[in-house]
Scaffold this motif. Structure first.
Motif, short mmCIF file in Angstrom:
data_model
loop_
_atom_site.label_atom_id
_atom_site.label_comp_id
_atom_site.label_asym_id
_atom_site.label_seq_id
_atom_site.Cartn_x
_atom_site.Cartn_y
_atom_site.Cartn_z
N SER A 59 123.75 65.99 6.31
CA SER A 59 123.83 64.57 6.69
C SER A 59 122.97 64.23 7.90
N GLY A 60 122.35 65.22 8.53
CA GLY A 60 121.45 64.95 9.63
C GLY A 60 122.08 64.95 11.00
N LEU A 61 123.35 65.36 11.12
CA LEU A 61 123.97 65.42 12.43
C LEU A 61 123.41 66.56 13.27
N THR A 62 122.95 67.61 12.59
CA THR A 62 122.33 68.73 13.28
C THR A 62 121.24 69.30 12.39
N PRO A 63 120.10 69.70 12.95
CA PRO A 63 119.03 70.25 12.11
C PRO A 63 119.31 71.70 11.74
N PRO A 64 118.80 72.16 10.61
CA PRO A 64 118.96 73.57 10.25
C PRO A 64 118.05 74.44 11.11
N SER A 65 118.45 75.69 11.29
CA SER A 65 117.58 76.65 11.98
C SER A 65 116.49 77.16 11.04
N THR A 77 114.39 67.56 5.72
CA THR A 77 114.84 68.56 6.68
C THR A 77 114.71 68.06 8.11
N GLY A 78 115.82 68.07 8.84
CA GLY A 78 115.80 67.69 10.25
C GLY A 78 115.83 66.21 10.53
N LEU A 79 115.82 65.36 9.50
CA LEU A 79 115.91 63.93 9.76
C LEU A 79 117.28 63.60 10.36
N PRO A 80 117.35 62.67 11.33
CA PRO A 80 118.64 62.33 11.93
C PRO A 80 119.52 61.55 10.95
N ALA A 81 120.79 61.45 11.30
CA ALA A 81 121.78 60.86 10.40
C ALA A 81 121.44 59.43 10.01
N SER A 90 125.39 59.13 2.58
CA SER A 90 126.42 58.76 3.55
C SER A 90 127.57 59.74 3.44
N ARG A 91 128.38 59.83 4.50
CA ARG A 91 129.47 60.81 4.51
C ARG A 91 130.71 60.27 5.21
N SER A 92 131.83 60.90 4.87
CA SER A 92 133.08 60.69 5.60
C SER A 92 133.33 61.92 6.44
N PHE A 93 134.37 61.85 7.29
CA PHE A 93 134.68 62.95 8.19
C PHE A 93 136.12 63.42 7.97
N GLN A 94 136.44 64.58 8.56
CA GLN A 94 137.78 65.14 8.40
C GLN A 94 138.84 64.23 9.00
#
Length: 260
Positions: A59-65, A77-81, A90-94
């Motif tokens: 979802s773009g909250l953090t980039p992959p290593s 890859t690496g695009l922000p949310a 789009s996403r939901s959260f816990q």
């Protein structure tokens, strides 16, 4: 959920060797996955397996290593949310993530503004943008929240807040939807209702869901992937996953069990 999906062509979502490391801790290790357009795909595994970390990368909250993420064939890859959202993911959260002091209607209206590329322009009239209010009303009707339209979202029940969050995801008109434990903390009746809402509102979209309730997983999924210690260890249709002796042995009494 419909068990039919589009075949051929470009996958809605594809991961190639995705890894994520925080210092010396490897939380994702070479995750590769293809999710065809229109598929409902469940991601299961024990706590700490890396499921939410994978959602954060997608979802773009953090980039992959390491590795690549593609959305409808495009390398994202690496695009922000916020960029991912504009591209249709789009996403939901816990934990329910709504604006508690705003009305149900305004929560959905603000989400719908993102759909039209208007952004959260708080200094502008919220009615700006063609069809924004209509879209909010449509979503409220689908989620049976119309009677709650003017109620502050923070005063909804927990299950209603989760339904509203689902509506906010859908109001963006995202074609790829990530649902992170949408039934967590719900009663059996609330879970059944949320399953109905997901079936009805996500029809035709591509859905990747993290869920611990196997009634939800087996009741909705076209395919299931099992994640352990940051790696995908199995992917298959529900019957294959349920029948796999290694998976059953590993998770009996835990994550994989016969649905009731």
């Amino acid at each position: 959920m419909s068990k039919t999906r589009e075949t051929g062509g470009i996958d809605a979502l594809s991961l190639e060797g995705v890894g994520k490391r925080y210092g010396d801790v490897q939380v994702l290790d070479g995750v590769s996955l293809r999710v065809p357009m229109g598929e409902f795909h469940a991601l299961i595994g024990p706590n700490g397996a890396g499921k939410s970390s994978l959602f954060n990368v997608i979802s773009g909250l953090t980039p992959p290593s390491t590795g690549r993420v593609r959305l409808h064939g495009r390398d994202v890859t690496g695009l922000p949310a916020h960029r991912m959202a504009r591209l249709g993911l789009s996403r939901s959260f816990q934990v329910a993530n709504v604006f508690g002091r705003m009305s149900v209607f305004d929560n959905l209206r603000c989400a719908a503004m993102r759909r039209g590329g208007l952004g959260y322009q708080w200094w502008c009239a919220l009615d700006r943008g063609r069809g924004v209010a209509q879209r909010a009303n449509q979503i409220m009707a689908q989620l049976d929240l119309a009677r709650r339209a003017e109620l502050p979202a923070g005063e909804l029940s927990y299950a209603e807040q989760r339904a509203l969050e689902l509506g906010m995801v859908l109001a963006t008109d995202a074609r790829v939807v990530l649902l992170d434990e949408p039934t967590a903390g719900m009663s059996r009746a609330e879970t059944a209702r949320m399953m109905e809402l997901i079936r009805g509102t996500c029809q035709g979209r591509t859905v990747l869901i993290v869920e611990h309730d196997m009634r939800v997983v087996f009741g909705l999924s076209d395919r299931i992937s099992v994640m352990v210690q940051g790696r995908l260890v199995a992917t298959g249709d529900p019957e294959h996953i349920r029948a796999d002796p290694a998976i059953r042995q590993a998770y009996l009494g835990g994550i994989v069990q016969e649905p009731e």
